[in-house]
Design an enzyme around this catalytic site. Structure first.
Site, mmCIF file in Angstrom:
data_model
loop_
_atom_site.group_PDB
_atom_site.id
_atom_site.type_symbol
_atom_site.label_atom_id
_atom_site.label_comp_id
_atom_site.label_asym_id
_atom_site.label_seq_id
_atom_site.Cartn_x
_atom_site.Cartn_y
_atom_site.Cartn_z
ATOM 1 N N LYS A 78 0.841 -1.193 0.000
ATOM 2 C CA LYS A 78 0.000 0.000 0.000
ATOM 3 C C LYS A 78 0.883 1.252 0.000
ATOM 4 O O LYS A 78 1.859 1.341 0.744
ATOM 5 C CB LYS A 78 -0.920 -0.002 1.227
ATOM 6 C CG LYS A 78 -1.916 1.145 1.235
ATOM 7 C CD LYS A 78 -2.905 1.022 2.388
ATOM 8 C CE LYS A 78 -3.908 2.181 2.373
ATOM 9 N NZ LYS A 78 -4.918 2.073 3.437
ATOM 10 N N SER A 153 -9.475 3.252 1.926
ATOM 11 C CA SER A 153 -8.317 3.769 1.224
ATOM 12 C C SER A 153 -7.436 2.686 0.607
ATOM 13 O O SER A 153 -6.539 2.973 -0.184
ATOM 14 C CB SER A 153 -7.476 4.620 2.174
ATOM 15 O OG SER A 153 -6.963 3.841 3.249
ATOM 16 N N SER A 177 -11.033 1.399 5.955
ATOM 17 C CA SER A 177 -10.181 1.343 4.769
ATOM 18 C C SER A 177 -9.694 -0.036 4.380
ATOM 19 O O SER A 177 -9.157 -0.208 3.285
ATOM 20 C CB SER A 177 -8.973 2.274 4.960
ATOM 21 O OG SER A 177 -9.375 3.618 4.922
#
Length: 461
Positions: A78, A153, A177
């Site tokens: 990520k 996210s 997220s």
């Protein structure tokens, strides 16, 4: 073998030398070439560096030295997690060329387990918001319907998993997220108990709303990744003490005899789209058919909204307030507003939020004396059009901010309990919908077993 083979099977085939890390990498690079131009899930891709890493992984295995549980698996981190020597942008133009000198803890653990780093997964700016877009890389699209959001996210991670570009993915979760993009893309995402996956470095080790966690295409693979990233670390004083290996597959569990509290909206605490509510209702019936005792019940989380919004604004102001002051035009408006909301908070406001958070934890402790798990929606809406920043309304009720439609996830955040998003069905037009299963704080292994049993009972979605 293809790129939708389970991560556990891939790892086993690599150790048995039925496939090489180089061959496995090429399968995934071909899949990325096929899907990523449309979906925009993997960013800062470096195929040549990945090929060198795969060759090194093969040499390591051939030497007879011990290998980690993820040895040779392609992995894209990520883009909010610092990876030494790799571009890490946080989705912000202020960090468009930033290359960290050191790994953060979750990355350190995953790399030590033997992965082959291939790139990063796309994120919204500073991971703020459950729709993945930024001015550096653009918008990540949903693999099931590319006109729709992949969530966020960890949207790049979920889209990459769902489309077969990577076998496993890391993420983080403050307001949903890990859970929201898993629901939107039809994969599995776990927000662990706070302290289960420690974070370092971290400016405030006592801040308790955000946590790292795993994503995968199935619960067993997710347990494999959790076994790598969980466990105590002396640099993280609030880390839970259970070793990561205690979460490793295989998982065994049954829904028979389980006491399930079920609610579509926590007693009217938030609006839920009818198509999502329908899938959650089907999940409740599946639990019942599988031998669970299902009750229409929910905890009183009425103070969760104020608690989460206060702590989020306080955290954002502390983290980004000085940066916003220096670069007022470099932030998306919704994030700038959230940061500025923290400027007016007093010590009494923050103290109130923490007192409420303590009360919420006690509410859940007492609630779980009567029930084993709580089942509710992950997201209040199905994947929405990708050209919107957030849904404008649910059932005709306006959503004033980019947080309003995420209550079903962030109400659980401030309880401290572990929560997993598991694919449960789809809307009439075929969009994925996950169900959120919540367990008592610390009961992450039990939660995985329940989720695996639900997954088995449900069958293919």
């Amino acid at each position: 073998m293809d790129t939708f083979t389970t991560a556990r099977e891939m790892a086993g085939a690599l150790r048995a030398r039925r496939i090489s890390a180089r061959e496995l990498l090429e399968l995934h690079l071909a899949r990325i070439d096929e899907r990523n131009p449309q979906l925009n899930a993997v960013v800062s891709l470096d195929p040549e560096r990945a090929r060198a890493g795969a060759a090194a992984a093969d040499q390591h295995l051939a030497s007879g030295r011990p290998v980690g549980p993820l040895h040779g698996l392609p992995f894209a981190f990520k883009d909010t997690h610092a990876v030494a020597g790799w571009r890490t942008t946080y989705g912000s133009p202020l960090f468009s060329d930033f290359v960290p000198a050191a790994d953060e803890l979750i990355v350190e653990r995953i790399r030590r387990a033997g992965v082959v780093t291939i790139g990063r997964t796309n994120v919204p700016e500073f991971a703020a918001g459950s729709h993945t877009f930024n001015t550096i890389f653009g918008t990540t699209l949903n693999p099931v319907d590319p006109t729709r959001s992949a969530g966020g996210s960890s949207g790049g991670a979920a889209a990459a998993l769902a489309s077969g570009m990577v076998p496993l993915a890391d993420g983080s979760d403050m307001g949903g997220s890990l859970r929201n993009p898993a629901s939107f893309c039809g994969v599995v995402g776990l927000r662990p108990s706070f302290g289960r996956v420690p974070e370092w470095p971290k400016p405030n080790q006592w801040e308790t709303t955000s946590t790292g966690g795993p994503m995968a295409r199935n619960v067993g693979d997710l347990a494999l990744l959790l076994s790598v990233i969980a466990g105590p670390d002396p640099r993280a004083p609030l880390a839970l003490g259970d070793p990561g290996a205690s979460f490793a597959p295989p998982l065994s569990g049954s829904l028979r005899g389980l006491r399930v509290a079920w609610s579509a909206d926590l007693g009217g605490a938030f609006e839920v789209d009818a198509s999502v509510a329908g899938v959650v209702e089907q999940a409740g019936r599946l639990f019942a058919r599988s031998g669970a005792a299902v009750f229409s019940a929910w905890p009183d989380l009425s103070v969760a909204d104020d608690t989460f919004r206060t702590l989020r604004a306080w955290h954002f102001q502390a983290s980004y307030g000085a940066l916003l002051a220096r670069h007022p035009d470099a932030f998306k408006q919704s994030l700038a507003d959230n940061i500025r909301a923290g400027e007016s908070l007093s010590g009494a406001d923050v103290a109130r939020a923490y007192a409420q958070r303590t009360a919420l934890a006690e509410t859940m402790r007492l609630f779980f004396q009567s029930y084993d798990v709580l089942v509710l929606p992950v997201s209040q809406v199905p994947p929405f059009p990708a050209d919107q920043e957030f849904p404008a309304a649910i059932n005709g009720r306006p959503m004033a901010t980019y947080l309003d439609w995420m209550r079903s996830a962030y109400f659980i955040t401030v309880t401290g309990c572990p929560a997993i998003s598991v694919p449960a069905g789809s809307t009439p037009d075929g969009l994925p919908v996950g169900v959120q299963i919540v367990a008592p704080h610390g009961a992450d292994r039990r939660l995985l077993e329940v989720a695996a049993a639900f997954e088995e009972s449900r069958g293919p979605v």
